[in-house]
Design a protein around this motif. Structure first.
Motif, PDB file in Angstrom:
ATOM      1  N   GLY A  88      19.016  34.981  34.150  1.00  0.00           N
ATOM      2  CA  GLY A  88      19.618  34.930  32.816  1.00  0.00           C
ATOM      3  C   GLY A  88      21.090  34.607  32.820  1.00  0.00           C
ATOM      4  O   GLY A  88      21.575  33.837  31.984  1.00  0.00           O
ATOM      5  N   LYS A  89      21.823  35.167  33.759  1.00  0.00           N
ATOM      6  CA  LYS A  89      23.269  34.898  33.838  1.00  0.00           C
ATOM      7  C   LYS A  89      23.536  33.450  34.234  1.00  0.00           C
ATOM      8  O   LYS A  89      24.411  32.802  33.679  1.00  0.00           O
ATOM      9  CB  LYS A  89      23.945  35.860  34.824  1.00  0.00           C
ATOM     10  N   ALA A  90      22.776  32.953  35.195  1.00  0.00           N
ATOM     11  CA  ALA A  90      22.954  31.562  35.625  1.00  0.00           C
ATOM     12  C   ALA A  90      22.576  30.604  34.501  1.00  0.00           C
ATOM     13  O   ALA A  90      23.242  29.589  34.285  1.00  0.00           O
ATOM     14  CB  ALA A  90      22.121  31.280  36.875  1.00  0.00           C
ATOM     15  N   LEU A  91      21.518  30.938  33.754  1.00  0.00           N
ATOM     16  CA  LEU A  91      21.102  30.110  32.623  1.00  0.00           C
ATOM     17  C   LEU A  91      22.196  30.068  31.570  1.00  0.00           C
ATOM     18  O   LEU A  91      22.589  28.997  31.108  1.00  0.00           O
ATOM     19  CB  LEU A  91      19.799  30.651  32.023  1.00  0.00           C
ATOM     20  N   ALA A  92      22.694  31.234  31.185  1.00  0.00           N
ATOM     21  CA  ALA A  92      23.756  31.294  30.173  1.00  0.00           C
ATOM     22  C   ALA A  92      24.980  30.511  30.634  1.00  0.00           C
ATOM     23  O   ALA A  92      25.545  29.726  29.869  1.00  0.00           O
ATOM     24  CB  ALA A  92      24.122  32.755  29.884  1.00  0.00           C
ATOM     25  N   SER A  93      25.364  30.686  31.867  1.00  0.00           N
ATOM     26  CA  SER A  93      26.527  29.986  32.406  1.00  0.00           C
ATOM     27  C   SER A  93      26.326  28.466  32.383  1.00  0.00           C
ATOM     28  O   SER A  93      27.230  27.717  31.991  1.00  0.00           O
ATOM     29  CB  SER A  93      26.796  30.458  33.838  1.00  0.00           C
ATOM     30  N   ALA A  94      25.142  28.010  32.776  1.00  0.00           N
ATOM     31  CA  ALA A  94      24.862  26.573  32.815  1.00  0.00           C
ATOM     32  C   ALA A  94      24.913  25.945  31.423  1.00  0.00           C
ATOM     33  O   ALA A  94      25.182  24.753  31.285  1.00  0.00           O
ATOM     34  CB  ALA A  94      23.494  26.318  33.452  1.00  0.00           C
ATOM     35  N   LEU A  95      24.658  26.769  30.390  1.00  0.00           N
ATOM     36  CA  LEU A  95      24.659  26.270  29.017  1.00  0.00           C
ATOM     37  C   LEU A  95      25.934  26.610  28.258  1.00  0.00           C
ATOM     38  O   LEU A  95      26.043  26.344  27.060  1.00  0.00           O
ATOM     39  CB  LEU A  95      23.438  26.828  28.269  1.00  0.00           C
ATOM     40  N   GLY A  96      26.903  27.225  28.961  1.00  0.00           N
ATOM     41  CA  GLY A  96      28.166  27.574  28.315  1.00  0.00           C
ATOM     42  C   GLY A  96      28.032  28.716  27.323  1.00  0.00           C
ATOM     43  O   GLY A  96      28.787  28.800  26.352  1.00  0.00           O
ATOM     44  N   GLU A  97      27.092  29.599  27.563  1.00  0.00           N
ATOM     45  CA  GLU A  97      26.845  30.744  26.682  1.00  0.00           C
ATOM     46  C   GLU A  97      27.238  32.028  27.398  1.00  0.00           C
ATOM     47  O   GLU A  97      27.243  32.084  28.629  1.00  0.00           O
ATOM     48  CB  GLU A  97      25.358  30.828  26.303  1.00  0.00           C
ATOM     49  N   LYS A  98      27.526  33.074  26.603  1.00  0.00           N
ATOM     50  CA  LYS A  98      27.797  34.375  27.205  1.00  0.00           C
ATOM     51  C   LYS A  98      26.508  35.090  27.555  1.00  0.00           C
ATOM     52  O   LYS A  98      26.393  35.714  28.598  1.00  0.00           O
ATOM     53  CB  LYS A  98      28.634  35.244  26.265  1.00  0.00           C
ATOM     54  N   LYS A  99      25.531  35.019  26.633  1.00  0.00           N
ATOM     55  CA  LYS A  99      24.262  35.710  26.841  1.00  0.00           C
ATOM     56  C   LYS A  99      23.126  34.882  26.276  1.00  0.00           C
ATOM     57  O   LYS A  99      23.288  34.162  25.304  1.00  0.00           O
ATOM     58  CB  LYS A  99      24.252  37.062  26.122  1.00  0.00           C
ATOM     59  N   MET A 100      21.973  35.044  26.889  1.00  0.00           N
ATOM     60  CA  MET A 100      20.730  34.437  26.417  1.00  0.00           C
ATOM     61  C   MET A 100      19.708  35.568  26.356  1.00  0.00           C
ATOM     62  O   MET A 100      19.745  36.488  27.171  1.00  0.00           O
ATOM     63  CB  MET A 100      20.234  33.363  27.382  1.00  0.00           C
ATOM     64  N   ARG A 101      18.783  35.468  25.415  1.00  0.00           N
ATOM     65  CA  ARG A 101      17.738  36.482  25.300  1.00  0.00           C
ATOM     66  C   ARG A 101      16.377  35.847  25.501  1.00  0.00           C
ATOM     67  O   ARG A 101      16.047  34.852  24.865  1.00  0.00           O
ATOM     68  CB  ARG A 101      17.799  37.146  23.925  1.00  0.00           C
ATOM     69  N   LEU A 102      15.609  36.441  26.396  1.00  0.00           N
ATOM     70  CA  LEU A 102      14.236  36.015  26.625  1.00  0.00           C
ATOM     71  C   LEU A 102      13.418  36.372  25.392  1.00  0.00           C
ATOM     72  O   LEU A 102      13.525  37.484  24.870  1.00  0.00           O
ATOM     73  CB  LEU A 102      13.665  36.739  27.852  1.00  0.00           C
ATOM     74  N   THR A 103      12.614  35.442  24.900  1.00  0.00           N
ATOM     75  CA  THR A 103      11.779  35.720  23.736  1.00  0.00           C
ATOM     76  C   THR A 103      10.601  36.604  24.126  1.00  0.00           C
ATOM     77  O   THR A 103      10.197  36.644  25.290  1.00  0.00           O
ATOM     78  CB  THR A 103      11.221  34.424  23.118  1.00  0.00           C
ATOM     79  N   THR A 104      10.048  37.267  23.145  1.00  0.00           N
ATOM     80  CA  THR A 104       8.779  37.968  23.354  1.00  0.00           C
ATOM     81  C   THR A 104       7.683  36.907  23.352  1.00  0.00           C
ATOM     82  O   THR A 104       7.909  35.760  22.954  1.00  0.00           O
ATOM     83  CB  THR A 104       8.505  38.978  22.224  1.00  0.00           C
ATOM     84  N   GLN A 105       6.477  37.298  23.737  1.00  0.00           N
ATOM     85  CA  GLN A 105       5.354  36.371  23.713  1.00  0.00           C
ATOM     86  C   GLN A 105       5.148  35.855  22.289  1.00  0.00           C
ATOM     87  O   GLN A 105       4.965  34.656  22.081  1.00  0.00           O
ATOM     88  CB  GLN A 105       4.091  37.050  24.237  1.00  0.00           C
ATOM     89  N   ASN A 106       5.173  36.746  21.302  1.00  0.00           N
ATOM     90  CA  ASN A 106       4.972  36.328  19.907  1.00  0.00           C
ATOM     91  C   ASN A 106       6.062  35.370  19.442  1.00  0.00           C
ATOM     92  O   ASN A 106       5.774  34.384  18.765  1.00  0.00           O
ATOM     93  CB  ASN A 106       4.906  37.544  18.973  1.00  0.00           C
ATOM     94  N   GLU A 107       7.314  35.661  19.778  1.00  0.00           N
ATOM     95  CA  GLU A 107       8.417  34.772  19.385  1.00  0.00           C
ATOM     96  C   GLU A 107       8.253  33.390  20.013  1.00  0.00           C
ATOM     97  O   GLU A 107       8.459  32.381  19.355  1.00  0.00           O
ATOM     98  CB  GLU A 107       9.763  35.364  19.818  1.00  0.00           C
ATOM     99  N   ALA A 108       7.889  33.374  21.297  1.00  0.00           N
ATOM    100  CA  ALA A 108       7.710  32.087  21.991  1.00  0.00           C
ATOM    101  C   ALA A 108       6.623  31.272  21.316  1.00  0.00           C
ATOM    102  O   ALA A 108       6.784  30.059  21.108  1.00  0.00           O
ATOM    103  CB  ALA A 108       7.380  32.316  23.466  1.00  0.00           C
ATOM    104  N   GLU A 109       5.526  31.916  20.950  1.00  0.00           N
ATOM    105  CA  GLU A 109       4.433  31.203  20.295  1.00  0.00           C
ATOM    106  C   GLU A 109       4.831  30.720  18.903  1.00  0.00           C
ATOM    107  O   GLU A 109       4.488  29.614  18.498  1.00  0.00           O
ATOM    108  CB  GLU A 109       3.183  32.086  20.246  1.00  0.00           C
ATOM    109  N   GLN A 110       5.590  31.534  18.158  1.00  0.00           N
ATOM    110  CA  GLN A 110       6.046  31.122  16.825  1.00  0.00           C
ATOM    111  C   GLN A 110       7.035  29.963  16.909  1.00  0.00           C
ATOM    112  O   GLN A 110       6.947  29.015  16.137  1.00  0.00           O
ATOM    113  CB  GLN A 110       6.681  32.300  16.085  1.00  0.00           C
ATOM    114  N   LEU A 111       7.962  30.028  17.855  1.00  0.00           N
ATOM    115  CA  LEU A 111       8.973  28.973  17.987  1.00  0.00           C
ATOM    116  C   LEU A 111       8.369  27.645  18.438  1.00  0.00           C
ATOM    117  O   LEU A 111       8.792  26.580  18.000  1.00  0.00           O
ATOM    118  CB  LEU A 111      10.054  29.390  18.984  1.00  0.00           C
ATOM    119  N   THR A 112       7.389  27.719  19.342  1.00  0.00           N
ATOM    120  CA  THR A 112       6.847  26.497  19.937  1.00  0.00           C
ATOM    121  C   THR A 112       5.588  25.979  19.242  1.00  0.00           C
ATOM    122  O   THR A 112       5.276  24.793  19.342  1.00  0.00           O
ATOM    123  CB  THR A 112       6.490  26.720  21.424  1.00  0.00           C
TER     124      THR A 112
END
Length: 141
Positions: free
Chosen positions: A53-77
């Protein structure tokens, strides 16, 4: 190349065993949300690793990223977990990032957009389709 799998939800390690390939070549798609507003992110990482998560946020210029829940991932995609594919999310408002370890292979395996379908594809093609960044965003399980 398309590969058929059982239609139940298989993890990347199970998929690798079923296909008879090394787990580092079977990539999984993980959905993250930025701490502040912005495009959701599809992180594509090897099956034998997890998103850092830290490496992901850093690579995208973000402070923090949040992993979605299974339901959120399905709703978003609009796709079932176990069938979320970077190919299916092309032009759907996601920012893509792929772990740079995939570039060492001629082909990798990714979900084909539904459970029971896996696609063997060049990592460069995935990068091009998603207009994805490449970075070291994973760590051992």
């Amino acid at each position: 190349t398309a590969h058929s799998l059982p239609e139940e939800k298989l993890g990347a390690l199970e998929t690798a065993a079923y296909l008879g390939v090394e787990p580092a070549r079977v990539f999984k798609s993980i959905i993250f949300i930025r701490e502040k507003h912005g495009k959701p992110v599809i992180a594509v990482v090897p099956g034998d690793r997890r998103v850092d998560g830290k490496a992901l946020a850093s690579a995208l210029g973000e402070k923090k990223m949040r992993l979605t829940t299974q339901n959120e991932a399905e709703q978003l995609t609009g796709l079932q977990v176990g069938g979320i594919s970077p190919l299916a999310l092309q032009n759907h408002g996601f920012q893509g990032i792929i772990d740079e370890s995939g570039l060492q292979y001629t082909t990798i395996f990714i979900s084909g957009g539904q459970r029971g379908l896996n696609i063997e594809i060049s990592p460069e093609v995935v990068i091009k389709i998603l207009n994805a960044r490449q970075a070291s965003i994973s760590q051992p399980l």
